[in-house]
Design an enzyme around this catalytic site. Structure first.
Site, PDB file in Angstrom:
ATOM      1  N   GLU A  72       0.796  -1.244   0.000  1.00 20.59           N
ATOM      2  CA  GLU A  72       0.000   0.000   0.000  1.00 20.59           C
ATOM      3  C   GLU A  72       0.821   1.282   0.000  1.00 20.59           C
ATOM      4  O   GLU A  72       0.564   2.198   0.786  1.00 20.59           O
ATOM      5  CB  GLU A  72      -0.946  -0.014   1.223  1.00 20.59           C
ATOM      6  CG  GLU A  72      -1.865  -1.207   1.230  1.00 20.59           C
ATOM      7  CD  GLU A  72      -2.780  -1.277   2.452  1.00 20.59           C
ATOM      8  OE1 GLU A  72      -2.701  -0.382   3.305  1.00 20.59           O
ATOM      9  OE2 GLU A  72      -3.572  -2.224   2.529  1.00 20.59           O
ATOM     10  N   ASN A  78       2.054  -5.140  -3.187  1.00 21.79           N
ATOM     11  CA  ASN A  78       0.643  -5.433  -2.914  1.00 21.79           C
ATOM     12  C   ASN A  78      -0.110  -4.128  -2.620  1.00 21.79           C
ATOM     13  O   ASN A  78       0.395  -3.281  -1.873  1.00 21.79           O
ATOM     14  CB  ASN A  78       0.589  -6.350  -1.675  1.00 21.79           C
ATOM     15  CG  ASN A  78      -0.770  -6.946  -1.406  1.00 21.79           C
ATOM     16  OD1 ASN A  78      -1.374  -7.550  -2.298  1.00 21.79           O
ATOM     17  ND2 ASN A  78      -1.267  -6.799  -0.184  1.00 21.79           N
ATOM     18  N   ASP A 134     -12.464  -9.885  -0.999  1.00 23.29           N
ATOM     19  CA  ASP A 134     -13.768  -9.959  -0.340  1.00 23.29           C
ATOM     20  C   ASP A 134     -14.690  -8.971  -1.044  1.00 23.29           C
ATOM     21  O   ASP A 134     -14.245  -7.969  -1.593  1.00 23.29           O
ATOM     22  CB  ASP A 134     -13.718  -9.747   1.182  1.00 23.29           C
ATOM     23  CG  ASP A 134     -13.031  -8.473   1.625  1.00 23.29           C
ATOM     24  OD1 ASP A 134     -12.794  -7.583   0.789  1.00 23.29           O
ATOM     25  OD2 ASP A 134     -12.731  -8.353   2.828  1.00 23.29           O
TER      26      ASP A 134
HETATM   27  O1  9MR Z   1      -7.857  -7.890   8.290  1.00 24.07           O
HETATM   28  C1  9MR Z   1      -6.926  -7.094   8.984  1.00 24.07           C
HETATM   29  C2  9MR Z   1      -7.549  -6.557  10.253  1.00 24.07           C
HETATM   30  O2  9MR Z   1      -7.758  -7.622  11.161  1.00 24.07           O
HETATM   31  C3  9MR Z   1      -6.641  -5.527  10.886  1.00 24.07           C
HETATM   32  O3  9MR Z   1      -7.310  -4.929  11.964  1.00 24.07           O
HETATM   33  C4  9MR Z   1      -6.283  -4.482   9.856  1.00 24.07           C
HETATM   34  C5  9MR Z   1      -5.348  -3.469  10.445  1.00 24.07           C
HETATM   35  O4  9MR Z   1      -4.800  -2.605   9.506  1.00 24.07           O
HETATM   36  O5  9MR Z   1      -5.657  -5.098   8.746  1.00 24.07           O
HETATM   37  C6  9MR Z   1      -6.520  -5.948   8.090  1.00 24.07           C
HETATM   38  O6  9MR Z   1      -5.892  -6.478   6.947  1.00 24.07           O
HETATM   39  C7  9MR Z   1      -5.561  -5.512   5.950  1.00 24.07           C
HETATM   40  C8  9MR Z   1      -4.336  -6.029   5.224  1.00 24.07           C
HETATM   41  O7  9MR Z   1      -3.304  -6.277   6.136  1.00 24.07           O
HETATM   42  C9  9MR Z   1      -3.873  -5.055   4.158  1.00 24.07           C
HETATM   43  N1  9MR Z   1      -4.934  -4.702   3.267  1.00 24.07           N
HETATM   44  C10 9MR Z   1      -6.169  -4.281   3.878  1.00 24.07           C
HETATM   45  C11 9MR Z   1      -6.648  -5.327   4.883  1.00 24.07           C
HETATM   46  C12 9MR Z   1      -8.002  -4.965   5.433  1.00 24.07           C
HETATM   47  O8  9MR Z   1      -7.928  -3.772   6.160  1.00 24.07           O
END
Ligand code: 9MR
Length: 464
Positions: A162, A204, A272
């Site tokens: 990101e 990613n 999702d």
């Molecule tokens: O699914 C993840 C969630 O449990 C965490 O709280 C969150 C914190 O930033 O991250 C989520 O996963 C993210 C992933 O690492 C990167 N792309 C976006 C995902 C959804 O927010």
């Protein structure tokens, strides 16, 4: 997880038990067109994986692990391998929760996507306060330490996550890492390559699905530049978090194909789609079809198992409901995987007669043969089938498949695999009963990512 067509052939072969083993093996080597009954089996028919994110805290939930084990063969740690989890204090690394997930995956014959080595978010507190050379060095040390620790166990790393801004700029996101200099991303990739030369290294991001979006173009231009300058990048991950405000774009296939044409694999890494019923199912189908249409789209990962496991549970964005039932979206994904892609993989031009490998020759004790047959081939991977033939009545069998480094088995079907610590030797056991009468046979299959080595795997069979 059985392939009905192969089993029918096995019974036919048993009925005409006088057939020579080689003839039998050739008959069985016809590529299986039968439908996969799980997501991983259906994806493996075209040499792809199907994965999910796993949370260590849910590994004690039997419904959760049951679905995950049955349906998926690529595992991402949802949070446990991020910077704040793995280096909570500077220079002090903590791998216990990451290890729980990696060990569960490997014990169940699954591969792992590493997520994520460098990211502006989920940094430990000590890192959030760093800047300049100090931060750059801390980030590079983190990449080196974590990728070294997991060396040999990771199919692909999200090296940088990101790093591009949303909106119309197409520029890098402002962050403490970006402020250390625009070359921080390539520095991270070089450190990751040095630490784990056999892991695929991915960039990613999210909101990079629509080809006409500035963010997509920004990332595309970076990858193009990296390829032109020899920065070690192997893949681009498309997170694919969709909802009504951000639907699956109609040009998704174009996006994936254009990136693949730069000479990288593409993977859908955190899929999702909020919604329900047939509308959700149709959107899932579109994503799967877009991936299958691109030969370098090597796999799809959904971001969780059941709706209730999701980071946005209220949007019911996953393939299983809170009770673990398959949703309409599940069925549409499975059907789309089984229908195959619009890009027909290059068929295997030669299909040499396989050589049976006898074990227990001449003995009266339980014995079987394992015969390797080459299947479909793509630029970066090939499928293989092993036919197990009982030479006496047997109650069960196990077969080893040894690949040559840097080859990796990235998918399997019709069996229950375990792995040795090197990851080169897979032991396959029957997923149901292994009983076979003398002359009867069964088959299992797998996909090898060859990494430049086209040598056939060697196979053995042992019976009990
Ligand atoms: O699914 C993840 C969630 O449990 C965490 O709280 C969150 C914190 O930033 O991250 C989520 O996963 C993210 C992933 O690492 C990167 N792309 C976006 C995902 C959804 O927010």
């Amino acid at each position: 997880m059985t392939t009905p067509r192969l089993h029918r052939r096995g019974r036919l072969a048993a009925a005409v038990g006088g057939l020579a083993a080689a003839t039998l093996a050739v008959a069985l080597a016809v590529p299986a067109a039968a439908a996969g009954s799980t997501l991983q089996a259906a994806a493996a028919e075209s040499g792809r994986y199907f994965g999910t994110a796993i949370a260590a805290s849910r590994l004690s939930d039997g419904t959760y692990t049951g679905i995950a084990n049955r349906e998926f063969n690529m595992i991402t740690a949802e949070n446990e391998m991020k910077m704040d989890a793995t280096e909570p204090n500077r220079g002090q690394f903590s791998y216990s929760n990451g290890d729980r997930i990696v060990n569960w995956a490997r014990q169940n014959g699954k591969q792992v996507r590493g997520h994520a080595l460098a990211w502006h978010s989920q940094q430990p507190g000590w890192m959030q306060n760093l800047s300049g050379t100090d931060l750059r060095n801390a980030m590079l040390n983190h990449v080196t330490q974590v990728a070294t620790y997991y060396r040999g166990k990771i199919y692909a790393w999200d090296v940088v996550n990101e790093a591009y801004a949303d909106g119309s700029s197409g520029a890098r996101r402002d962050s403490n890492l970006q402020r250390t200099g625009n070359d921080w991303i390539e520095a991270a990739f070089r450190a990751a390559r040095a630490a784990d030369p056999n892991a695929k290294l991915c960039y990613n991001d999210y909101n990079t699905d629509n080809w006409s979006h500035a963010k997509t173009q920004g990332v595309y231009n970076m990858v193009k530049d990296f390829k032109a300058r020899g920065v070690p990048i192997d893949c681009v991950g498309f997170q694919a978090h969709f909802n009504s405000g951000n639907p699956v774009p109609s040009n998704y296939h174009t996006t994936l194909q254009n990136f693949a044409d730069l000479g990288v694999d593409v993977q859908i890494t955190e899929l999702d789609i909020e919604g329900s019923g047939s509308s959700q199912a149709q959107q899932y189908q579109g994503v799967v079809q877009a991936c299958l249409a691109v030969s370098r789209c090597t796999g799809i990962t959904v971001w969780g198992v059941r709706d209730t496991d999701s980071w946005r549970a209220s949007g019911t964005p996953l393939l299983f409901d809170g009770s673990g039932n398959k949703k309409a979206a599940y069925t549409s994904v499975l059907n789309a995987l089984n229908a195959g892609g619009t890009t027909t993989p290059t068929p295997n031009p030669t299909n040499p007669t396989p050589t049976p490998t006898p074990t227990n020759p001449g003995g009266g004790s339980p014995s079987c043969t394992a015969t390797y047959s080459e299947g479909q081939k793509w630029g970066d991977r090939f499928n293989g089938t092993v036919t197990i033939r009982a030479t006496t009545n047997i109650s069960s069998w196990q077969s080893t498949v040894t690949v040559r480094s840097p080859q990796k088995i990235i998918a399997t079907w019709n069996g229950s695999p375990t792995w040795d610590s090197s990851g080169n030797v897979m032991t396959m056991r029957p997923s149901g009963s292994g009983a076979l009468a003398a002359g009867q046979s069964t088959s299992f299959g797998f996909t090898v990512q060859h990494n430049g080595n086209w040598t056939w795997p060697s196979v053995t069979c042992a019976a009990s």
